[in-house]
Design a protein around this motif. Structure first.
Motif, PDB file in Angstrom:
ATOM      1  N   MET A  17      -3.068   6.303   8.657  1.00 43.38           N
ATOM      2  CA  MET A  17      -3.712   5.025   8.942  1.00 43.38           C
ATOM      3  C   MET A  17      -3.856   4.198   7.668  1.00 43.38           C
ATOM      4  N   GLU A  18      -4.225   4.878   6.573  1.00 44.67           N
ATOM      5  CA  GLU A  18      -4.358   4.161   5.307  1.00 44.67           C
ATOM      6  C   GLU A  18      -3.014   3.653   4.819  1.00 44.67           C
ATOM      7  N   MET A  19      -1.964   4.481   4.978  1.00 48.10           N
ATOM      8  CA  MET A  19      -0.644   4.056   4.531  1.00 48.10           C
ATOM      9  C   MET A  19      -0.137   2.868   5.319  1.00 48.10           C
ATOM     10  N   ALA A  20      -0.571   2.744   6.560  1.00 52.92           N
ATOM     11  CA  ALA A  20      -0.124   1.628   7.399  1.00 52.92           C
ATOM     12  C   ALA A  20      -0.701   0.301   6.936  1.00 52.92           C
ATOM     13  N   VAL A  21      -1.826   0.336   6.225  1.00 52.17           N
ATOM     14  CA  VAL A  21      -2.485  -0.921   5.835  1.00 52.17           C
ATOM     15  C   VAL A  21      -2.670  -1.053   4.331  1.00 52.17           C
ATOM     16  N   MET A  22      -2.333  -0.016   3.557  1.00 57.41           N
ATOM     17  CA  MET A  22      -2.583  -0.047   2.125  1.00 57.41           C
ATOM     18  C   MET A  22      -1.280  -0.024   1.334  1.00 57.41           C
ATOM     19  N   ASP A  23      -1.292  -0.678   0.194  1.00 57.22           N
ATOM     20  CA  ASP A  23      -0.200  -0.579  -0.759  1.00 57.22           C
ATOM     21  C   ASP A  23      -0.421   0.667  -1.596  1.00 57.22           C
ATOM     22  N   GLN A  24       0.529   1.581  -1.579  1.00 59.37           N
ATOM     23  CA  GLN A  24       0.318   2.883  -2.200  1.00 59.37           C
ATOM     24  C   GLN A  24       0.279   2.838  -3.720  1.00 59.37           C
ATOM     25  N   LEU A  25       0.902   1.852  -4.326  1.00 59.69           N
ATOM     26  CA  LEU A  25       0.901   1.774  -5.785  1.00 59.69           C
ATOM     27  C   LEU A  25      -0.442   1.294  -6.315  1.00 59.69           C
ATOM     28  N   THR A  26      -0.966   0.217  -5.739  1.00 62.97           N
ATOM     29  CA  THR A  26      -2.159  -0.426  -6.303  1.00 62.97           C
ATOM     30  C   THR A  26      -3.452  -0.072  -5.583  1.00 62.97           C
ATOM     31  N   GLY A  27      -3.346   0.453  -4.347  1.00 61.64           N
ATOM     32  CA  GLY A  27      -4.547   0.708  -3.570  1.00 61.64           C
ATOM     33  C   GLY A  27      -5.099  -0.530  -2.897  1.00 61.64           C
ATOM     34  N   ASP A  78     -14.468  -9.855   0.385  1.00 58.04           N
ATOM     35  CA  ASP A  78     -13.214 -10.544   0.111  1.00 58.04           C
ATOM     36  C   ASP A  78     -12.024  -9.651   0.475  1.00 58.04           C
ATOM     37  N   LEU A  79     -10.945 -10.272   0.847  1.00 59.75           N
ATOM     38  CA  LEU A  79      -9.714  -9.552   1.162  1.00 59.75           C
ATOM     39  C   LEU A  79      -8.760  -9.679  -0.011  1.00 59.75           C
ATOM     40  N   VAL A  80      -8.362  -8.543  -0.580  1.00 57.94           N
ATOM     41  CA  VAL A  80      -7.435  -8.524  -1.707  1.00 57.94           C
ATOM     42  C   VAL A  80      -6.197  -7.745  -1.281  1.00 57.94           C
ATOM     43  N   ALA A  81      -5.029  -8.363  -1.362  1.00 57.72           N
ATOM     44  CA  ALA A  81      -3.812  -7.731  -0.863  1.00 57.72           C
ATOM     45  C   ALA A  81      -2.638  -8.013  -1.783  1.00 57.72           C
ATOM     46  N   ARG A  82      -1.764  -7.015  -1.894  1.00 59.35           N
ATOM     47  CA  ARG A  82      -0.523  -7.194  -2.645  1.00 59.35           C
ATOM     48  C   ARG A  82       0.536  -7.714  -1.692  1.00 59.35           C
ATOM     49  N   MET A  83       1.076  -8.867  -2.014  1.00 54.19           N
ATOM     50  CA  MET A  83       2.081  -9.489  -1.149  1.00 54.19           C
ATOM     51  C   MET A  83       3.474  -8.928  -1.401  1.00 54.19           C
ATOM     52  N   GLY A  84       3.652  -8.324  -2.554  1.00 47.85           N
ATOM     53  CA  GLY A  84       4.962  -7.816  -2.932  1.00 47.85           C
ATOM     54  C   GLY A  84       5.199  -8.113  -4.392  1.00 47.85           C
ATOM     55  N   ARG A 103      -1.126  -1.557 -11.498  1.00 46.22           N
ATOM     56  CA  ARG A 103      -2.351  -0.847 -11.095  1.00 46.22           C
ATOM     57  C   ARG A 103      -3.572  -1.380 -11.840  1.00 46.22           C
ATOM     58  N   GLU A 104      -3.420  -1.601 -13.139  1.00 42.23           N
ATOM     59  CA  GLU A 104      -4.548  -2.130 -13.915  1.00 42.23           C
ATOM     60  C   GLU A 104      -4.876  -3.564 -13.488  1.00 42.23           C
ATOM     61  N   PHE A 105      -3.838  -4.339 -13.214  1.00 42.82           N
ATOM     62  CA  PHE A 105      -4.047  -5.712 -12.735  1.00 42.82           C
ATOM     63  C   PHE A 105      -4.843  -5.711 -11.439  1.00 42.82           C
ATOM     64  N   ALA A 106      -4.477  -4.824 -10.512  1.00 43.26           N
ATOM     65  CA  ALA A 106      -5.196  -4.720  -9.240  1.00 43.26           C
ATOM     66  C   ALA A 106      -6.662  -4.356  -9.479  1.00 43.26           C
ATOM     67  N   ASP A 107      -6.914  -3.428 -10.413  1.00 37.86           N
ATOM     68  CA  ASP A 107      -8.301  -3.030 -10.703  1.00 37.86           C
ATOM     69  C   ASP A 107      -9.108  -4.202 -11.248  1.00 37.86           C
ATOM     70  N   ARG A 108      -8.496  -5.011 -12.108  1.00 41.13           N
ATOM     71  CA  ARG A 108      -9.227  -6.150 -12.689  1.00 41.13           C
ATOM     72  C   ARG A 108      -9.508  -7.218 -11.637  1.00 41.13           C
ATOM     73  N   VAL A 109      -8.570  -7.418 -10.738  1.00 43.30           N
ATOM     74  CA  VAL A 109      -8.806  -8.391  -9.665  1.00 43.30           C
ATOM     75  C   VAL A 109      -9.946  -7.917  -8.775  1.00 43.30           C
ATOM     76  N   ARG A 110      -9.911  -6.623  -8.397  1.00 44.33           N
ATOM     77  CA  ARG A 110     -10.980  -6.065  -7.562  1.00 44.33           C
ATOM     78  C   ARG A 110     -12.339  -6.219  -8.225  1.00 44.33           C
ATOM     79  N   ALA A 111     -12.381  -6.042  -9.555  1.00 38.63           N
ATOM     80  CA  ALA A 111     -13.650  -6.117 -10.275  1.00 38.63           C
ATOM     81  C   ALA A 111     -14.248  -7.522 -10.245  1.00 38.63           C
ATOM     82  N   CYS A 112     -13.442  -8.512  -9.955  1.00 40.31           N
ATOM     83  CA  CYS A 112     -13.906  -9.899  -9.940  1.00 40.31           C
ATOM     84  C   CYS A 112     -14.170 -10.422  -8.531  1.00 40.31           C
ATOM     85  N   THR A 113     -14.052  -9.557  -7.538  1.00 38.72           N
ATOM     86  CA  THR A 113     -14.222  -9.998  -6.150  1.00 38.72           C
ATOM     87  C   THR A 113     -15.349  -9.227  -5.480  1.00 38.72           C
TER      88      THR A 113
END
Length: 458
Positions: free
Chosen positions: A289-299, A365-371, A351-361
């Motif tokens: 279920m998590e793999m269906a909605v999550m990006d495996q690299l960034t979480g 909020d919805l945070v997603a990797r588009m590709g 991965r670090e970029f994703a962590d920094r974005v999450r830390a500011c939201t």
């Protein structure tokens, strides 16, 4: 509940007798006269429970049971060994082979039907998990059935509910050779401890002084935090009716006093193995279920989830006349990071970029990797100016500290460009917002990067 029962016996009269008894109780009955045919029927998924004779030509019942319990495709099918063998060593051999129970002929019909119904309920609980877990293999998850079938049933956490100190000490000593065992003499405290602890099985005495072991069993089955724990009842021969009632309300197995040490160990091991089998399937379903909605690299959430969730958030915002803003972020010159440092380092940066974005939201909020290196942030109840502030906060957090890579041996300077848009009254869908944010991002890139551009309000 009904079930499809496979009766395996090489004596036609025995088969006919069991078939008649089970059919009268509205069970579906399938028959086989040898082990190989029985295994084939199980592999084709045509049965729910197996009633297995021991003394058969070619392959005896113990060998058939081991084959069934050792194969990922059939390990979940309950097996009851039904035989004239009645020595403790025979019962132990059957349980060690993986059998869920061992019944001696001549059979007590009431006990047989109670056991079959109990095991049918347990199998029904795992069937849906199995089908979903098998589907998860297509998502790249290791075969969950093979992993679950390999479970040994050892090193479990066991709660023993017994108020007679000498009996508790003897049972604890026997079980402690293979498991971590805790003893509780009070039934209500046992419920609390079961809910708070991570127990694999609870062994409950029906002889608790002034307490009802069956009520304890019922409470364990009814509470969400304890309903997956295996429950074994211990009672005297004259407790037969209470034991059968216990099977009806959710107990998984039982032992009659005087309790044989080896049978105790075998039955507890079976229950620990069954509980962990189900847990492995449940974990596999959760992972799929998590793999269906999550990006495996960034979480972060993936694009599929973002598209569906953004549409719902847009509709809710329009319905309630609430603000909704959207950020599109793109790491500047990310291709040069991959070209100069390699894709492994590029993955570290993402991965670090994703962590920094999450830390500011916020959590809402919805945070997603588009590709690639592009990330979208959806900000509910957030207007244009506030969204700009969030985007600036992210930009500064990315720019101000280099990205440590290769086990913190190298630093890479990274910046990000951001396009911002907010919902307009005339927007037909979230696609209009996304288009304006993309255009704003393009302008940020074209005007020098490392900056935030906000789409015009009109």
């Amino acid at each position: 509940m009904t079930a499809r029962v496979l009766v395996v016996d090489d004596i036609p009269a025995n088969v006919k007798l069991l078939e008649a008894k089970l059919s009268a109780e509205y069970f579906g009955v399938v028959t086989a006269t040898n082990g190989r045919d029985a295994i084939a029927l199980c592999e084709r998924g045509e049965v729910d429970i197996v009633l297995l004779d021991v003394m058969m030509p070619g392959m005896n019942g113990f060998d058939v049971c081991r084959r069934l319990k050792g194969a990922p495709a059939t390990a979940h099918i309950p097996v009851i060994i039904v035989t004239t063998l009645d020595q403790p060593r025979d019962r132990l051999q059957g349980l060690d082979a993986g059998a869920d129970d061992f019944l001696t002929k001549p059979l007590d019909d009431t006990a047989l039907f109670a056991r079959v119904r109990s095991l049918a309920r347990l199998k029904a609980m795992t069937d849906e998990l199995r089908s979903r877990a098998v589907a998860s293999v297509r998502l790249g998850i290791a075969d969950p059935l093979a992993t679950a079938a390999a479970e040994t049933g050892l090193n479990g956490r066991i709660l023993l509910v017994e108020d007679r100190p000498n009996v508790a000490e003897r049972l604890q000593s026997a079980l402690s050779a293979f498991h971590a065992v805790e003893v509780e003499s009070d039934a209500q405290q046992a419920v609390i401890r079961s809910a708070e602890g991570e127990f694999d099985a609870v062994v409950v005495s029906l002889d608790l002084q002034g307490q009802d072991g069956l009520r304890l069993c019922s409470q364990l089955r009814s509470l969400e935090r304890t309903r997956n724990i295996s429950v074994l009842l211990m009672g005297e021969t004259e407790d037969r009716d209470r034991i059968l009632r216990g099977l009806e309300i959710g107990a998984h197995d039982f032992l009659l006093r005087p309790i044989d040490r080896n049978e105790l160990l075998a039955r507890v091991r079976t229950q620990v193995r069954r509980k962990r089998f189900t847990e492995r399937l449940r974990d596999s379903v959760q992972s799929s279920m998590e793999m269906a909605v999550m990006d495996q690299l960034t979480g972060l959430h993936n694009r599929r989830f973002m598209d569906n969730r953004l549409a719902a958030m847009f509709d809710e915002s329009a319905l309630r006349a609430r603000s909704l803003s959207l950020l599109v972020l793109d790491i500047d010159h990310f291709k040069s990071v991959n070209d100069s440092w390699g894709h492994d380092v590029g993955d570290e940066v993402l991965r670090e970029f994703a962590d920094r974005v999450r830390a500011c939201t916020r959590g809402i909020d919805l945070v997603a990797r588009m590709g690639g290196e592009e990330v979208v942030v959806v900000l509910p109840d957030t207007g244009r100016d506030a969204a700009y502030c969030v985007a600036e906060r992210i930009r500064e957090r990315v720019e101000n500290a280099p990205f440590a890579v290769q086990n913190n041996t190298r630093d890479i300077k990274v910046t990000v460009s951001v396009g911002v848009s907010s919902r307009r009254a005339g927007d037909a869908s979230s696609a209009d917002m996304m288009k304006r944010a993309d255009d704003a991002l393009y302008r940020a890139k074209a005007s020098g990067r490392n900056r935030v551009i906000v789409a015009s309000a009109a």
